[in-house]
Design a protein around this motif. Structure first.
Motif, PDB file in Angstrom:
ATOM      1  N   ILE A  75      89.755 -97.914 126.030  1.00  0.00           N
ATOM      2  CA  ILE A  75      89.614 -97.521 125.379  1.00  0.00           C
ATOM      3  C   ILE A  75      89.700 -96.291 125.920  1.00  0.00           C
ATOM      4  O   ILE A  75      90.899 -95.537 125.437  1.00  0.00           O
ATOM      5  CB  ILE A  75      88.663 -97.372 124.510  1.00  0.00           C
ATOM      6  CG1 ILE A  75      88.575 -99.009 123.195  1.00  0.00           C
ATOM      7  CG2 ILE A  75      88.341 -96.656 123.611  1.00  0.00           C
ATOM      8  CD1 ILE A  75      87.194 -98.491 122.738  1.00  0.00           C
ATOM      9  N   ALA A  76      88.992 -96.078 126.707  1.00  0.00           N
ATOM     10  CA  ALA A  76      88.982 -94.604 128.000  1.00  0.00           C
ATOM     11  C   ALA A  76      90.137 -94.793 128.294  1.00  0.00           C
ATOM     12  O   ALA A  76      90.660 -93.630 128.748  1.00  0.00           O
ATOM     13  CB  ALA A  76      87.970 -94.639 128.481  1.00  0.00           C
ATOM     14  N   VAL A  77      90.702 -95.816 128.912  1.00  0.00           N
ATOM     15  CA  VAL A  77      92.256 -95.811 129.842  1.00  0.00           C
ATOM     16  C   VAL A  77      92.871 -95.076 128.670  1.00  0.00           C
ATOM     17  O   VAL A  77      94.204 -93.788 129.049  1.00  0.00           O
ATOM     18  CB  VAL A  77      92.327 -96.925 130.711  1.00  0.00           C
ATOM     19  CG1 VAL A  77      93.470 -96.340 131.529  1.00  0.00           C
ATOM     20  CG2 VAL A  77      91.247 -96.346 131.687  1.00  0.00           C
ATOM     21  N   HIS A  78      93.489 -95.563 127.916  1.00  0.00           N
ATOM     22  CA  HIS A  78      93.959 -95.586 126.636  1.00  0.00           C
ATOM     23  C   HIS A  78      94.361 -94.081 125.885  1.00  0.00           C
ATOM     24  O   HIS A  78      95.434 -93.662 125.882  1.00  0.00           O
ATOM     25  CB  HIS A  78      94.176 -96.781 125.517  1.00  0.00           C
ATOM     26  CG  HIS A  78      94.845 -96.788 124.270  1.00  0.00           C
ATOM     27  ND1 HIS A  78      95.994 -96.275 124.494  1.00  0.00           N
ATOM     28  CD2 HIS A  78      94.575 -96.500 122.423  1.00  0.00           C
ATOM     29  CE1 HIS A  78      96.032 -96.790 123.229  1.00  0.00           C
ATOM     30  NE2 HIS A  78      95.368 -96.563 122.329  1.00  0.00           N
ATOM     31  N   MET A  79      92.898 -93.045 125.636  1.00  0.00           N
ATOM     32  CA  MET A  79      93.021 -92.648 125.322  1.00  0.00           C
ATOM     33  C   MET A  79      92.765 -91.343 125.717  1.00  0.00           C
ATOM     34  O   MET A  79      94.155 -90.346 125.589  1.00  0.00           O
ATOM     35  CB  MET A  79      91.522 -92.226 124.715  1.00  0.00           C
ATOM     36  CG  MET A  79      91.042 -91.266 124.403  1.00  0.00           C
ATOM     37  SD  MET A  79      89.258 -90.954 123.653  1.00  0.00           S
ATOM     38  CE  MET A  79      89.140 -89.725 122.241  1.00  0.00           C
ATOM     39  N   ALA A  80      92.573 -91.811 127.082  1.00  0.00           N
ATOM     40  CA  ALA A  80      93.477 -90.935 128.242  1.00  0.00           C
ATOM     41  C   ALA A  80      94.638 -90.748 128.076  1.00  0.00           C
ATOM     42  O   ALA A  80      95.696 -89.939 128.476  1.00  0.00           O
ATOM     43  CB  ALA A  80      93.336 -90.797 129.611  1.00  0.00           C
ATOM     44  N   ARG A  81      95.711 -91.917 128.350  1.00  0.00           N
ATOM     45  CA  ARG A  81      96.938 -92.076 128.032  1.00  0.00           C
ATOM     46  C   ARG A  81      97.704 -90.969 126.923  1.00  0.00           C
ATOM     47  O   ARG A  81      98.309 -89.956 127.424  1.00  0.00           O
ATOM     48  CB  ARG A  81      97.626 -93.087 128.001  1.00  0.00           C
ATOM     49  CG  ARG A  81      98.940 -93.546 128.473  1.00  0.00           C
ATOM     50  CD  ARG A  81     100.044 -93.076 127.032  1.00  0.00           C
ATOM     51  NE  ARG A  81     100.045 -94.057 125.840  1.00  0.00           N
ATOM     52  CZ  ARG A  81     100.178 -93.960 124.857  1.00  0.00           C
ATOM     53  NH1 ARG A  81     101.423 -93.072 124.558  1.00  0.00           N
ATOM     54  NH2 ARG A  81     100.426 -94.864 124.011  1.00  0.00           N
ATOM     55  N   VAL A  82      97.170 -91.445 125.882  1.00  0.00           N
ATOM     56  CA  VAL A  82      97.241 -90.953 125.009  1.00  0.00           C
ATOM     57  C   VAL A  82      97.240 -89.338 124.782  1.00  0.00           C
ATOM     58  O   VAL A  82      98.066 -88.261 124.580  1.00  0.00           O
ATOM     59  CB  VAL A  82      96.856 -91.062 123.577  1.00  0.00           C
ATOM     60  CG1 VAL A  82      96.953 -90.661 122.092  1.00  0.00           C
ATOM     61  CG2 VAL A  82      97.211 -92.516 123.154  1.00  0.00           C
ATOM     62  N   ALA A 136      82.693-106.772 127.177  1.00  0.00           N
ATOM     63  CA  ALA A 136      82.252-104.670 126.667  1.00  0.00           C
ATOM     64  C   ALA A 136      82.769-104.349 127.592  1.00  0.00           C
ATOM     65  O   ALA A 136      82.794-103.182 127.141  1.00  0.00           O
ATOM     66  CB  ALA A 136      80.761-104.515 126.132  1.00  0.00           C
ATOM     67  N   ASP A 137      82.592-104.279 128.720  1.00  0.00           N
ATOM     68  CA  ASP A 137      82.853-103.030 129.446  1.00  0.00           C
ATOM     69  C   ASP A 137      84.006-103.194 129.387  1.00  0.00           C
ATOM     70  O   ASP A 137      85.042-101.926 129.794  1.00  0.00           O
ATOM     71  CB  ASP A 137      81.745-104.009 130.875  1.00  0.00           C
ATOM     72  CG  ASP A 137      80.842-103.270 131.428  1.00  0.00           C
ATOM     73  OD1 ASP A 137      79.835-102.803 130.047  1.00  0.00           O
ATOM     74  OD2 ASP A 137      80.389-103.417 132.058  1.00  0.00           O
ATOM     75  N   ILE A 138      84.929-103.778 129.301  1.00  0.00           N
ATOM     76  CA  ILE A 138      86.338-103.901 129.871  1.00  0.00           C
ATOM     77  C   ILE A 138      87.027-103.195 128.445  1.00  0.00           C
ATOM     78  O   ILE A 138      87.552-102.324 128.743  1.00  0.00           O
ATOM     79  CB  ILE A 138      86.795-105.396 130.355  1.00  0.00           C
ATOM     80  CG1 ILE A 138      87.054-106.237 131.502  1.00  0.00           C
ATOM     81  CG2 ILE A 138      88.592-105.357 129.029  1.00  0.00           C
ATOM     82  CD1 ILE A 138      87.302-106.920 131.294  1.00  0.00           C
ATOM     83  N   PHE A 139      86.654-103.419 127.651  1.00  0.00           N
ATOM     84  CA  PHE A 139      86.702-102.982 126.438  1.00  0.00           C
ATOM     85  C   PHE A 139      86.350-101.579 126.413  1.00  0.00           C
ATOM     86  O   PHE A 139      87.910-100.069 125.700  1.00  0.00           O
ATOM     87  CB  PHE A 139      86.136-103.928 125.108  1.00  0.00           C
ATOM     88  CG  PHE A 139      86.325-102.792 123.665  1.00  0.00           C
ATOM     89  CD1 PHE A 139      87.274-102.961 122.735  1.00  0.00           C
ATOM     90  CD2 PHE A 139      84.949-102.335 123.268  1.00  0.00           C
ATOM     91  CE1 PHE A 139      87.421-102.304 121.585  1.00  0.00           C
ATOM     92  CE2 PHE A 139      84.925-102.072 121.439  1.00  0.00           C
ATOM     93  CZ  PHE A 139      86.595-101.670 120.676  1.00  0.00           C
ATOM     94  N   LEU A 140      85.547-101.329 126.467  1.00  0.00           N
ATOM     95  CA  LEU A 140      85.218 -99.206 126.646  1.00  0.00           C
ATOM     96  C   LEU A 140      86.179 -99.206 128.045  1.00  0.00           C
ATOM     97  O   LEU A 140      86.581 -97.936 127.202  1.00  0.00           O
ATOM     98  CB  LEU A 140      84.021 -99.518 126.964  1.00  0.00           C
ATOM     99  CG  LEU A 140      82.933 -99.609 125.484  1.00  0.00           C
ATOM    100  CD1 LEU A 140      81.276 -99.656 125.514  1.00  0.00           C
ATOM    101  CD2 LEU A 140      83.021 -98.378 124.266  1.00  0.00           C
TER     102      LEU A 140
END
Ligand code: HEM
Ligand code: FES
Lengths: 323, 494
Positions: free
Chosen positions: B113-120, B106-110
C-alpha cells in the motif's frame, strides 16, 4: 487484412487472425506454449507433493516449499500465457466525457431542489421534527453503545474506587505486606546491597498498577538514617537502606525493569528513559516527564517489610485529570 | 453449449449489455501498476489465512495451565489466547505455516500500500477526477495499520502486551476525553477487566476487515468507472486508454500474479520465522522483554515517541502529557490529514482544475516530487529513530548522543531532502533526452576545420515500429475452416 468483408456486427470492427494485434508477442510461440505448460505441470507436481507432505506430517518448511512451488508454477504458467501468447494489441478504448451532460445535470439537480425542495418548503415543521427525532435517536443509541463499554474513570484523587475504575488508586495501604509475585512475604534481609525485587501488596500479586520495584541501596542498621540520600520531606520513606518506587514508567507505563547498580539508575527499555534512584528516581534522560512515585516502606518487628502508607500521587503516565 | 448457458444466464441477469464493455476494458501496461495488485492479493491472502487462524484461536484472557506439546511451557499458567496461539504453532497441522503467512501477508500488504501510494503520488494519479480514490486508499492504509496492530496484540505474548500497554497510555494522553476513551475501549483501567482480547478479536476479524472490504469495493468500482491512468506515449492521449484487454489477457496475467504473490507469502511463512511468541512468553504487566520491537509499520510512531523531549504541561489542576500527545496523536494525525487533503491543496496551489488521465513524470513536477521526498525522508528519519538503542550499541556511542543526533536530524533532513530533490529534478529536466539517444552521432571534421555532426545510420533491426492501437475486435475473420465454427469467429469465403 486484405479483405474487409461484410459490415460490422456489434459496435466494434472485426480483425483477421493474422492481424499483428492478435499475434503472440513471443518470438517462438510453440516453445513458449511448451514452457508455460511445463511451469504448470511443475506447479501441479508441487501441489501433489504438498498433499503427500501433509499426509506424512512433514515440517512446515516442506509444506511451504511444496505449496510455494505449486503456486509459483501455476502462476508463472498463466502469466506466460497471458503475457506472451494472448493478444497484446495495443488496443485502444476511448474515454468519453466523464461527467454527465448539462441537460442530465440540470434535470437531476431539478429533481432534488425542485421536487424535494418544494416538499421541504411546504413541510418545514415536519422536517424539523424528523431531524430532531433522528438526533435524539442517535443519542439514545449511542448511550448504551458507548456508555456500556466500561466504567467511568474516577474524577479526582479523593474519589474512592478500585484500581479498575480509577487511575488514581492502587492497592497500597499503610501496613500492606510486601510480597513477591509468587506471594512470598519479603523480609528485611532478603536482598543484598544492589539487589532489586518486584513486589506487590499482599493479595494483589501480579497487578499492573500495584507493581513496585524494591531496591536495596546500602547495608544500614536500625540506628542509621533510613536510606543513603534521603529526599527532603521523605526522610522516613525508606528503611534500612531500602527504597521502593512504582515500577510503572511515567512515560507510557512500561515496567521500568532494568536496574544498573553501578550508576544506580533505573532504565526503561521501551524508550530509554533513565531514572536516578539516588535522587528520588527523577528522570535524567529520555522522554519520561516525572519521577517514579515513591512508596513509603517500613519493617515490622518480625522483619517483614510493609508499606508505611499509599502512594502520594497517581502512578504511571500522565492524563488530563491528574492535578 | 457455452452460448446456450450464457443466454440462459442473461435471461435472468441481463449482464450481456454492459458485460461486453467490461470484457473489452483496456488496461495500460506498466510495472508500477502492479503495486496495487500486490496490496489487493495480500489482502485476499490475509482473509484466507485469517479464517484458518480464527478456527483455532481462542480469544480469551482467561488463565489456564498449558498442556500442549511445547515442552518448556508445560505446567505454566498462561492465557487461553496465548496457549491457543502456541497451539496453532505446534499442535495444529499447517498451523505455523498459516500463522506466519498471515503475519507476512500483513507486512507485505502494508508495504505494498505504501509503495503503491508513493507511485500514485509521484505520478500525479490522484488529480481530478481521482481524488476520492486517493482518500479511500489512505483510509485503507490507516485501517490496515490499525488492524495490523490489533492482530499483533491478539496472541497475548510479552512483546505485544507491552504494545497494548503503550496504546492505552497514548489514549490516556488525549486531553479532556483521554481517560474516558481508554476506559471505554479497555472496559476499565489498564489492563482492563479481561475483555480486551475478545474485543480486539472482534474488531480485528470482523469490523475492520468488513470496512476494508467495503472501501476496496469502492476503490475498484471507481477504478473501473474512471478508467486507469496511463503514461504518455505513442497514441496515448487524455481521451483514450491504450493497452491490453481485460479478457482474456489481463485476467490471465493478474490471476497468475495472485498465485505468485501467494507463493512468495507462503515461502516466507515457511522459511522466515516471524513473531515466535513461544520464545517471548506469556504477557505479564510487570515483565518486559528487552527486544521490544513493533512491526515495521509502527516503528515511525515509536521513533517519534523516543526523540520527543519530556515536555509535560501541568496547570489549572490538569496534566497535558505533550511528550506523548504530540508525537503519538498529533504527529500521525497531521501526516494522515495532509495525505487526505493533498489533492485539493495541490489543485488550489496550481489552479489546475482540469481532468488528468495522463501521468506525470516526477521530474516534471519538481515541487510535488520534492514535497513527497521530504515527507518520505521525515518518515524514514523517525523510523530509524526507533532504534536509537540498537544504534548506540552498534556504533559504540553514548545513547544520549544518538538521541540528540536524531532530535536535529528528524526536523532538518526533510528540509534538506526538499531542496536536494528540487535541484535533482531541475538538473534532470535540463538533461532531458541525453540518456535516450539510440545510436551514436558521427562527428566529422571538414578540410576547412569545421566540425559537423550527423546521426549514424540506423542499423536494420534496431528500429522497431510500434503498431497503431485499434479497438478490441468483436469478431475474428478467418479462412481456416476448422476454426470457423468457434464462437466469435466468422468464416470468410475467399
Ligand atoms: C487488514 C487485514 C489484516 C491484517 C493487517 C492482519 C494482521 C495480523 C497480524 C500481524 C497478526 C499477528 C499474527 C501472529 O504473528 O501471531 C494477526 C493475527 C490474527 N489474525 Fe489477522 N490480519 C488481518 C485480517 C484478518 C482477518 C480477516 C481474520 C479472520 C477472518 C484474521 C484473523 C486473525 C487471527 C485469528 C489472529 C490471531 C491468531 C494468531 O495470532 O496466530 N485477520 N493478524
Ligand atoms: S515507557 Fe518508559 S520510556 Fe517510554
Amino acid at each position: 487484412m486484405s479483405d474487409k468483408t461484410t459490415p460490422l456486427e456489434g459496435t466494434l470492427p472485426p480483425a483477421t487472425l493474422d492481424d499483428p494485434h492478435l499475434l503472440p508477442s513471443a518470438k517462438n510461440p510453440k516453445r513458449m506454449e511448451a514452457l508455460a505448460a511445463l511451469a504448470m505441470v511443475i506447479g501441479m507436481a508441487g501441489f501433489v507433493a504438498f498433499i503427500y507432505v501433509y499426509w506424512v506430517n512433514a515440517s512446515n518448511k516442506w509444506e511451504a516449499l511444496t505449496l510455494g512451488i505449486g503456486m509459483l508454477g501455476l502462476g508463472v504458467g498463466v502469466i506466460a500465457w497471458g503475457k506472451y501468447l494472448m493478444p497484446q494489441g495495443p488496443f485502444v478504448e476511448e474515454r468519453h466525457e466523464f461527467h454527465s451532460t448539462d441537460d442530465e445535470r440540470e434535470s437531476f439537480n431539478a429533481a432534488i431542489t425542485g421536487r424535494g425542495g418544494i416538499e421541504v418548503k411546504r413541510r418545514k415543521m415536519l422536517l424539523g421534527v424528523f431531524a430532531l427525532g433522528g438526533g435524539v435517536m442517535t443519542l439514545a443509541l449511542l448511550i448504551p453503545g458507548v456508555r456500556s463499554l466500561g466504567p467511568k474513570p474516577a474524577k479526582s484523587e479523593g474519589t474512592q474506587g478500585s484500581t479498575e475504575d480509577s487511575l488514581f488508586t492502587t492497592n497500597w495501604k499503610k501496613g500492606a505486606k510486601l510480597v513477591t509475585v509468587g506471594g512470598r512475604p519479603v523480609k528485611v534481609d532478603d536482598l543484598d546491597v544492589g539487589g532489586v525485587l518486584t513486589v506487590f501488596p499482599q493479595g494483589h500479586e501480579g497487578s499492573s498498577p500495584d507493581q513496585v520495584i524494591l531496591i536495596r541501596l546500602a547495608q544500614l542498621g536500625p540506628n542509621d538514617p533510613p536510606y543513603p540520600i534521603a529526599a527532603p520531606g521523605r526522610t522516613e520513606w525508606g528503611v534500612q537502606g531500602y527504597v521502593a518506587y512504582s515500577k510503572l514508567c511515567t512515560h507510557l507505563g512500561c515496567p521500568v525493569g532494568l536496574y544498573q547498580e553501578r550508576t544506580q539508575q533505573l532504565v526503561c527499555p521501551c524508550h530509554q528513559s533513565i531514572f536516578n534512584v539516588n535522587a528520588g528516581a527523577i528522570p535524567q534522560f529520555g522522554p519520561a516527564p516525572r519521577p517514579l512515585p515513591m512508596l513509603p516502606i517500613t519493617v515490622d518487628a518480625t522483619g517483614q517489610m510493609r508499606a508505611n502508607g499509599g502512594f502520594d500521587q497517581a502512578v504511571g503516565p500522565g492524563f488530563w485529570e491528574r492535578p | 453449449m457455452i452460448d446456450k448457458s450464457l443466454n440462459w444466464l442473461d435471461d435472468r441477469l441481463g449482464f450481456a449489455k454492459g458485460g461486453r464493455t467490461f470484457l473489452d476494458k483496456i488496461f495500460p501496461d506498466h510495472w508500477s501498476f502492479m503495486l496495487g495488485e500486490i496490496a489487493l492479493y495480500s489482502f485476499v491472502i490475509l482473509l484466507g489465512t485469517g479464517v484458518f487462524l480464527s478456527l483455532y484461536f481462542v480469544p480469551s484472557g482467561h488463565e489456564i495451565v498449558y498442556h500442549g506439546s511445547y515442552v518448556p511451557l508445560r505446567g505454566q499458567h498462561v492465557s487461553e489466547a496465548y496457549a491457543s496461539t502456541v497451539g496453532l504453532s505446534f499442535d495444529v497441522r499447517s498451523g505455523l505455516l498459516m500463522r506466519q503467512a498471515h503475519h507476512w501477508a500483513a507486512d507485505i500488504f502494508l508495504g505494498a500500500i505504501a509503495v503503491h501510494m508513493a507511485r500514485v503520488f509521484f505520478t500525479g494519479a490522484f488529480r481530478k477526477p481521482r481524488e476520492f480514490n486517493w482518500i479511500v486508499g489512505t483510509l485503507m492504509l490507516i485501517l490496515g495499520i490499525v488492524n495490523g496492530f490489533l492482530g499483533y496484540s491478539l496472541p497475548d505474548d510479552l512483546v505485544s502486551g507491552t504494545g497494548i500497554r503503550i496504546a492505552f497510555s497514548i489514549i490516556e494522553s488525549i486531553p479532556v476525553v483521554g481517560s474516558y476513551l481508554g476506559f471505554f475501549l479497555f472496559g476499565g483501567n489498564y489492563p482492563g477487566s479481561g475483555i480486551i482480547i475478545p474485543r480486539f478479536f472482534t474488531i480485528h476479524v470482523l469490523i475492520v476487515p468488513a470496512i476494508i472490504v467495503g472501501l476496496l469495493a469502492a476503490h475498484l468500482g471507481l477504478l473501473v468507472k474512471q478508467k486507469h491512468t496511463q503514461f504518455p506515449g505513442k497514441g496515448k492521449t487524455e481521451h483514450n486508454v491504450v493497452g491490453s484487454p481485460m479478457f482474456p489477457t489481463f485476467i490471465a496475467k493478474t490471476t497468475g500474479f495472485l498465485f505468485v504473490s501467494a507463493a512468495v507469502t507462503f515461502l516466507l511463512g515457511g522459511f522466515a520465522q516471524i513473531n515466535p511468541i513461544w520464545q517471548f512468553g506469556q504477557y505479564e504487566p510487570y515483565q518486559i522483554s528487552y527486544a521490544v520491537q513493533p512491526d515495521w509499520y509502527m516503528g515511525w510512531l515509536d521513533g517519534a515517541l523516543r526523540i520527543m523531549p519530556s515536555w509535560e504541561w501541568v496547570g489549572w489542576g490538569h496534566t497535558l502529557p505533550l511528550e506523548v500527545f504530540l508525537p503519538a496523536v498529533i504527529f500521525p494525525g497531521l501526516i494522515f490529514n495532509i495525505l487526505i487533503v493533498w489533492p485539493f491543496i495541490e489543485s488550489i496551489y496550481t489552479k489546475d482544475h482540469e481532468y488528468h488521465n495522463l501521468l506525470d513524470r516526477p521530474r516534471d513536477r519538481p515541487k510535488r516530487t520534492a514535497a513527497g521526498a521530504s515527507m518520505l525522508t521525515l518518515l524514514f528519519a523517525v523510523f530509524f529513530a526507533s532504534s536509537t538503542d540498537v544504534m548506540a550499541n552498534f556504533f559504540q556511542v553514548p545513547l544520549i548522543d544518538v538521541l540528540w543526533f536524531f532530535r536535529f536530524f528528524v526536523p532538518l533532513a526533510p528540509i534538506a531532502a526538499y531542496f536536494l530533490t528540487l535541484k535533482i529534478c531541475q538538473e534532470m529536466r535540463a538533461a532531458e533526452g541525453i540518456g535516450k539517444r539510440k545510436h551514436a552521432l558521427v562527428v566529422e571534421r571538414s578540410t576547412t576545420g569545421e566540425y559537423t555532426t550527423t546521426a549514424s545510420p540506423v542499423r536494420p533491426g534496431d528500429e522497431h515500429e510500434e503498431l497503431e492501437a485499434i479497438p478490441v475486435p468483436t469478431f475474428i475473420d478467418t479462412t481456416d475452416p476448422e476454426l470457423a465454427t468457434a464462437a466469435g469467429v466468422r468464416r470468410v469465403i475467399r
